[in-house]
Design an enzyme around this catalytic site. Structure first.
Site, PDB file in Angstrom:
ATOM      1  N   GLU A  37      54.134  65.759  29.770  1.00  0.00           N
ATOM      2  CA  GLU A  37      54.786  65.101  28.627  1.00  0.00           C
ATOM      3  C   GLU A  37      56.161  64.583  29.006  1.00  0.00           C
ATOM      4  O   GLU A  37      56.635  63.599  28.458  1.00  0.00           O
ATOM      5  CB  GLU A  37      54.902  66.086  27.449  1.00  0.00           C
ATOM      6  CG  GLU A  37      55.275  65.432  26.120  1.00  0.00           C
ATOM      7  CD  GLU A  37      56.755  65.105  25.982  1.00  0.00           C
ATOM      8  OE1 GLU A  37      57.067  64.074  25.352  1.00  0.00           O
ATOM      9  OE2 GLU A  37      57.600  65.840  26.503  1.00  0.00           O
ATOM     10  N   GLU A  38      56.807  65.282  29.954  1.00  0.00           N
ATOM     11  CA  GLU A  38      58.218  65.012  30.230  1.00  0.00           C
ATOM     12  C   GLU A  38      58.447  63.804  31.120  1.00  0.00           C
ATOM     13  O   GLU A  38      59.585  63.395  31.325  1.00  0.00           O
ATOM     14  CB  GLU A  38      58.878  66.235  30.900  1.00  0.00           C
ATOM     15  CG  GLU A  38      58.910  67.494  30.043  1.00  0.00           C
ATOM     16  CD  GLU A  38      59.920  67.420  28.894  1.00  0.00           C
ATOM     17  OE1 GLU A  38      60.539  66.364  28.710  1.00  0.00           O
ATOM     18  OE2 GLU A  38      60.055  68.427  28.186  1.00  0.00           O
ATOM     19  N   ARG A  97      57.549  66.118   8.327  1.00  0.00           N
ATOM     20  CA  ARG A  97      57.948  64.845   7.721  1.00  0.00           C
ATOM     21  C   ARG A  97      56.790  63.858   7.717  1.00  0.00           C
ATOM     22  O   ARG A  97      56.112  63.675   8.722  1.00  0.00           O
ATOM     23  CB  ARG A  97      59.117  64.232   8.508  1.00  0.00           C
ATOM     24  CG  ARG A  97      59.672  62.993   7.848  1.00  0.00           C
ATOM     25  CD  ARG A  97      60.744  62.333   8.705  1.00  0.00           C
ATOM     26  NE  ARG A  97      61.342  61.250   7.967  1.00  0.00           N
ATOM     27  CZ  ARG A  97      62.402  61.368   7.187  1.00  0.00           C
ATOM     28  NH1 ARG A  97      63.003  62.520   7.066  1.00  0.00           N
ATOM     29  NH2 ARG A  97      62.862  60.321   6.524  1.00  0.00           N
ATOM     30  N   ASP A 119      53.974  71.132  30.638  1.00  0.00           N
ATOM     31  CA  ASP A 119      54.854  70.936  31.805  1.00  0.00           C
ATOM     32  C   ASP A 119      56.297  71.388  31.562  1.00  0.00           C
ATOM     33  O   ASP A 119      56.723  71.590  30.436  1.00  0.00           O
ATOM     34  CB  ASP A 119      54.830  69.472  32.264  1.00  0.00           C
ATOM     35  CG  ASP A 119      55.238  68.489  31.167  1.00  0.00           C
ATOM     36  OD1 ASP A 119      54.974  68.766  29.974  1.00  0.00           O
ATOM     37  OD2 ASP A 119      55.828  67.442  31.490  1.00  0.00           O
ATOM     38  N   HIS A 139      66.275  71.093  26.455  1.00  0.00           N
ATOM     39  CA  HIS A 139      66.672  70.508  27.737  1.00  0.00           C
ATOM     40  C   HIS A 139      68.000  71.073  28.241  1.00  0.00           C
ATOM     41  O   HIS A 139      68.653  70.462  29.084  1.00  0.00           O
ATOM     42  CB  HIS A 139      66.720  68.968  27.673  1.00  0.00           C
ATOM     43  CG  HIS A 139      65.367  68.342  27.500  1.00  0.00           C
ATOM     44  ND1 HIS A 139      65.052  67.097  28.015  1.00  0.00           N
ATOM     45  CD2 HIS A 139      64.253  68.792  26.896  1.00  0.00           C
ATOM     46  CE1 HIS A 139      63.784  66.812  27.697  1.00  0.00           C
ATOM     47  NE2 HIS A 139      63.289  67.830  27.016  1.00  0.00           N
TER      48      HIS A 139
HETATM   49 NI    NI Z   1      59.127  68.869  24.674  1.00  0.00          NI
END
Ligand code: NI
Length: 402
Positions: A147-148, A188, A89, A374
């Site tokens: 996801e957003e 990580r 998305d 973003h």
């Molecule tokens: Ni993202």
């Protein structure tokens, strides 16, 4: 040449020859971004591509998004399955870049690189499908919507039966990381990304004439005390070894110089890196807000909207991905990732299945470019597609062949 080196060389040459095709796909998706849960065009594009290269699409868990299976030919008996995930998305932002493949959708932009993730995973599917006869297991490709936007697409896919239908032994995801140069990845072990909760606070006092505060109950003064008191959560409740953030980022109340308002509303965010601290913080937020308000003669309510949980990279799978990335990219291509206080719904898969979330360098080594995630000028280096396809393909391969 060892078997592993032969596989790596095969992947590398396949990635290189597919690169122009995958760049075109990325640009096509970039030109036509779609908001969370509305990814119909992207879903069709992904489906068509996967069907075309011979993958099986067995389930549509949600209205948008695609889950597809690649059967490897090389092992008999109980076959192992590895999951690879991309989010598809875009964001409600007006693009400010000047490419010929800029977004044609007003106010919608792939500013978090999910166009890159989708294209990289399609490329990975093609690389692995070309080698399917030798592939030592099966690969599940998860193209996840939304996801957003809370509640995200991962948890709804899980609720719809993703892990009841498939049982991957590990799942890997990748995300553009403009703070690292192209050609590298950052990995990580353990907690990587924060749990992010939204805080909504209302302070109810009693309005009155600003010249006679003793006849009112001032919610503005109380709000100021609450904001200050909340600072002790990070400095005195969280251990100095445990990162945490409390930010009050909006405050609204009153609109005249001579009137004490009846109510003040505030909102903010809580970020924590472990679930126990997250719970403690929720309790202490409530106590601090209630006691401070009561002491000042007003009432307060706190509403906490739970966001994505802590993203925890399981050590065993993370070490396996780390070794695979080192083998594919060399020593200079792999870095340890710092803790990230942002959040990701990939975290939900990791509550059910061990795995790792890889940060993919997409930076051009110039911090002045303003190309943070973003941002309306986010502009990942497309050459990172080579790194992303290669690392995802080889990570999947070497996990299955472990
Ligand atoms: Ni993202």
């Amino acid at each position: 040449m060892s078997h592993h080196n032969r596989v790596i060389e095969k992947i590398r040459s396949s990635v290189a020859s597919l690169y122009p095709e995958i760049v075109d796909i990325r640009r096509d998706i970039h030109r036509h971004p779609e908001l969370s849960s509305q990814e119909f065009r992207t879903t069709a594009l992904v489906r068509d591509y996967l069907l075309d290269i011979g993958l099986k699409i067995e389930h549509d868990f949600l209205e948008t998004g695609v889950v597809a299976l690649l059967n490897g030919g090389c092992r008999t008996g109980e076959k192992d399955l590895v999951g690879l995930r991309a989010d598809i998305d875009a964001l409600p932002l007006e693009e400010e870049n000047l490419h010929d493949f800029c977004s044609v959708e007003k106010g919608v932009m792939h500013a978090c690189g999910h166009d890159m993730h989708t294209a990289i995973l399609l490329g990975t599917a093609k690389v692995l499908s070309e080698m399917r006869d030798e592939l030592p297991g099966d690969v599940l490709f998860v193209f996840q919507p939304s996801e957003e936007k809370a509640p995200g697409g991962a948890q709804p896919m899980i609720d719809a039966g993703l892990f009841r239908t498939y049982h991957p032994s590990a799942i890997f995801g990748i995300h553009c990381f403009p703070y690292l140069e192209t050609g590298k990845v950052a990995i990580r072990e353990g907690s990587l990304m924060a749990a992010a909760d939204e805080l909504y606070i209302k302070v109810h006092g009693e309005g009155g004439h600003a010249s006679s505060p003793h006849k009112a109950a001032d919610p503005i003064l109380a709000a100021a005390h609450i904001i200050t008191a909340l600072q002790h959560l990070v400095s005195r409740v969280a251990s100095p070894y445990e990162p945490a953030v409390v930010s009050i980022s909006s405050i609204n109340g009153g609109n005249a110089t001579n009137i004490i308002p009846g109510t003040v509303s505030m909102s903010g965010t809580l970020r924590t890196m472990n679930e126990a601290l997250r719970e403690t913080m929720h309790e202490r937020l409530e106590q601090t807000i209630q006691h401070t308000a009561r002491g000042l003669g007003v009432e307060a309510e706190l509403d906490i909207v739970h966001g994505y949980p802590v993203l925890y990279n399981d050590p065993l799978t993370t070490r396996a991905v780390h070794s695979a990335a080192l083998a594919y990219l060399g020593d200079s291509g792999v870095r340890e990732c710092e803790l990230l206080m942002t959040a990701e719904d990939f975290a939900y898969y990791l509550q059910h299945c061990p795995g790792t979330f890889i940060q993919l360098g997409t930076g051009r080594g110039n911090a002045e470019q303003g190309d943070t995630l973003h941002s309306p000028r986010f502009d990942p280096d497309e050459r990172a597609i080579l790194t992303g396809m290669g690392v995802m393909s080889y990570a999947a391969w070497s996990w299955l062949g472990r």
